[in-house]
Design an enzyme around this catalytic site. Sequence first.
Site, PDB file in Angstrom:
ATOM      1  CB  CYS A 100      63.881  57.496  45.947  1.00 41.25           C
ATOM      2  SG  CYS A 100      62.433  57.000  45.011  1.00 41.25           S
TER       3      CYS A 100
ATOM      4  CE  LYS B 225      61.829  68.325  40.462  1.00 39.05           C
ATOM      5  NZ  LYS B 225      63.041  67.829  39.822  1.00 39.05           N
TER       6      LYS B 225
ATOM      7  CG  HIS C 212      61.548  62.406  40.568  1.00 40.00           C
ATOM      8  ND1 HIS C 212      62.821  62.117  40.984  1.00 40.00           N
ATOM      9  CD2 HIS C 212      61.581  63.663  40.078  1.00 40.00           C
ATOM     10  CE1 HIS C 212      63.605  63.160  40.765  1.00 40.00           C
ATOM     11  NE2 HIS C 212      62.876  64.114  40.210  1.00 40.00           N
TER      12      HIS C 212
ATOM     13  CB  CYS D  67      66.643  60.567  44.154  1.00 37.38           C
ATOM     14  SG  CYS D  67      65.828  61.228  42.697  1.00 37.38           S
TER      15      CYS D  67
ATOM     16  CB  CYS E 182      58.779  58.563  42.934  1.00 38.82           C
ATOM     17  SG  CYS E 182      60.209  57.795  42.141  1.00 38.82           S
TER      18      CYS E 182
END
Length: 111
Positions: A75, A57, A90, A86, A77
Amino acid sequence: MATIAAATALAAGFCYSKSRVEGLKPTTHAAAKPRRMIAVRAEAQGINPAIRKDEEKVVDSVMVAELSKPLTPYCRCWRSGTFPLCDGSHVKHNKATGDNVGPLLLKKQKE
């Protein structure tokens, strides 16, 4: 992603509504002036096609002097329900697509 048909329909005064069976289809509204909007749905594809693919990741940290919390995750994604922060979306995205995108962490710099 918006398609050419969606852009053409937008210019013509149509609104795209989502049907579970038919996907996106153009519709008009009963009001005198039709609403202009496009529904865009995210496709299941990787967001990180080439950066550090050997890592499970990709998470980057930035030290910031003036920050109210000790840690603030942002975030990357584009699937977070609390965007731009976030919320862990993800993880589901990475499982579905084989991607390895992770958040950007802002960390409070110690004095």
